[in-house]
Enzyme design. Structure first.
Site, mmCIF file in Angstrom:
data_model
loop_
_atom_site.group_PDB
_atom_site.id
_atom_site.type_symbol
_atom_site.label_atom_id
_atom_site.label_comp_id
_atom_site.label_asym_id
_atom_site.label_seq_id
_atom_site.Cartn_x
_atom_site.Cartn_y
_atom_site.Cartn_z
ATOM 1 C CD GLU A 89 6.720 4.066 -3.459
ATOM 2 O OE1 GLU A 89 6.200 4.632 -2.502
ATOM 3 O OE2 GLU A 89 6.441 2.904 -3.803
ATOM 4 C CB THR A 112 3.058 -0.614 -8.590
ATOM 5 O OG1 THR A 112 4.152 -1.320 -8.006
ATOM 6 C CG2 THR A 112 2.158 -0.108 -7.481
HETATM 7 N N1 HSE Z 1 -0.100 -0.347 -1.367
HETATM 8 C C1 HSE Z 1 0.514 -0.424 -2.654
HETATM 9 C C2 HSE Z 1 -0.344 -1.301 -3.559
HETATM 10 C C3 HSE Z 1 1.876 -0.995 -2.533
HETATM 11 O O1 HSE Z 1 -0.800 -2.325 -3.096
HETATM 12 O O2 HSE Z 1 -0.566 -0.939 -4.705
HETATM 13 C C4 HSE Z 1 2.613 -1.007 -3.830
HETATM 14 O O3 HSE Z 1 3.969 -1.210 -3.594
#
Ligand code: HSE
Length: 320
Positions: free
Chosen positions: A136, A189
């Site tokens: 990932e 992201t």
């Molecule tokens: N915890 C991560 C974020 C999840 O919020 O950036 C991303 O899939």
């Protein structure tokens, strides 16, 4: 009696909701669907070969060193000293990138889990965590187990430390359901992480810790009132909501329809609501969907209990 060897295995890795409002990078849960499928089989040619990818609109590389499922599987094979083993891999993507549904985590988990299963399960699910994480991380450049953890293990997973990969699985309250709605836009992201502040005021840290503790206690004690009072994110949601059209309208609609709480799923654009019971989740999913449809913005609604299993085998072919 001869032990049957596995020739081919197909696995399913589910979508996940990361953060769960107040647990940025440290809390996530799995849902039943959608999810990615990976098929692996033995072949004569040494090394790992990705032979087919479907559902990705040509976006994913077939080079295993550049592909999340490939990186996770290769990392595992390197660890076991088995990189010469001939393995073919097919990846079937069932959810879009940049969806907030843990798409790259699902591929990474499926890649590591499928290969581990093909070679006779030398490692447990929990031991696969670092390899799936490496897969990932190759996609979004960040190291957080809040998608990979629940995708692999199922249920609700709390991460005490992402560095040490110290994770705990919590039993989900029997009647806790999720309504997850994916609006048809993409949020990377990386971008959603960059807009977050490096430092946060002490008052916000205190609120967030209180809510996270409350949510964990509510889950363990099956106290829906406490769960509801705790689903608040004062750190990421106020900054990320602008990436999601009509976010606050959708939130008001979800709460008015009876949701226990509502926030962004992972980095977005998907949103989620936790609900008490399936009927409530359906009603809430419908209310959120109507807000996006009115824009108009296409969207998909997923109603699910908390998936207790995580990644699993769908089909296996064996030979003597
Ligand atoms: N915890 C991560 C974020 C999840 O919020 O950036 C991303 O899939």
């Amino acid at each position: 009696m001869l032990k049957e060897a596995i020739q081919e295995v197909r696995v399913f890795a589910p979508a996940t909701v990361a953060n769960v409002a107040c647990g940025y990078d440290v809390l996530g849960f799995a849902i039943d669907a959608p999810g990615d499928e990976v098929v692996v089989r033995h072949c004569q040619k040494p090394g790992l070969h990705i032979t087919a990818i479907t559902g990705d609109e040509g976006k994913l590389p077939k080079n295993p060193e550049k592909n999340t499922a490939g990186v996770a599987a290769l990392d595992l094979l390197r660890h076991l000293g088995m990189t010469d083993l001939g393995i073919e891999m097919e990846i079937h993507k069932k959810m879009p990138f940049g969806s907030g549904l843990g798409s790259s985590a699902a591929s990474a988990v499926a890649g590591a889990y499928a290969v581990n299963r093909l070679i006779g399960e030398p490692l447990s699910k929990k031991q696969l965590l670092p390899f799936a994480m490496a897969g990932e991380a190759s996609a979004d450049g960040a190291w957080h187990a809040d998608n990979v953890g629940p995708c692999l293990l199922g249920g609700i997973v709390f991460i005490r430390s992402n560095d040490e990969l110290d994770v705990a699985q919590l039993p989900a309250p029997k009647n806790l359901w999720a309504a997850v709605v994916h609006p048809d836009i993409e949020v990377l992201t990386k971008v959603a992480r960059e807009i977050l502040p490096k430092d946060i005021p002490l008052v916000n840290a205190t609120q967030q810790i209180g809510n996270l503790g409350g949510l964990l206690c509510g889950i363990i004690q099956e106290d829906y009132g406490l769960i509801s009072r705790s689903i608040h994110d004062v750190i990421a949601e106020p900054r990320r909501q602008k990436l999601i059209p009509e976010f606050y309208k959708a939130k008001r609609a979800a709460l008015a329809a009876g949701a226990l709480g509502f926030s962004i799923s992972g980095a977005g654009p998907s949103v989620f609501a936790l609900c008490e019971g399936e009927e409530s989740a359906k009603k809430v999913g419908d209310a959120i969907s109507k807000v996006f449809s009115a824009i108009p913005l296409g969207n998909q609604v997923y109603i699910s209990r908390i998936n207790p299993h995580g990644v699993h085998v769908v089909e296996e072919k064996k030979s003597k």
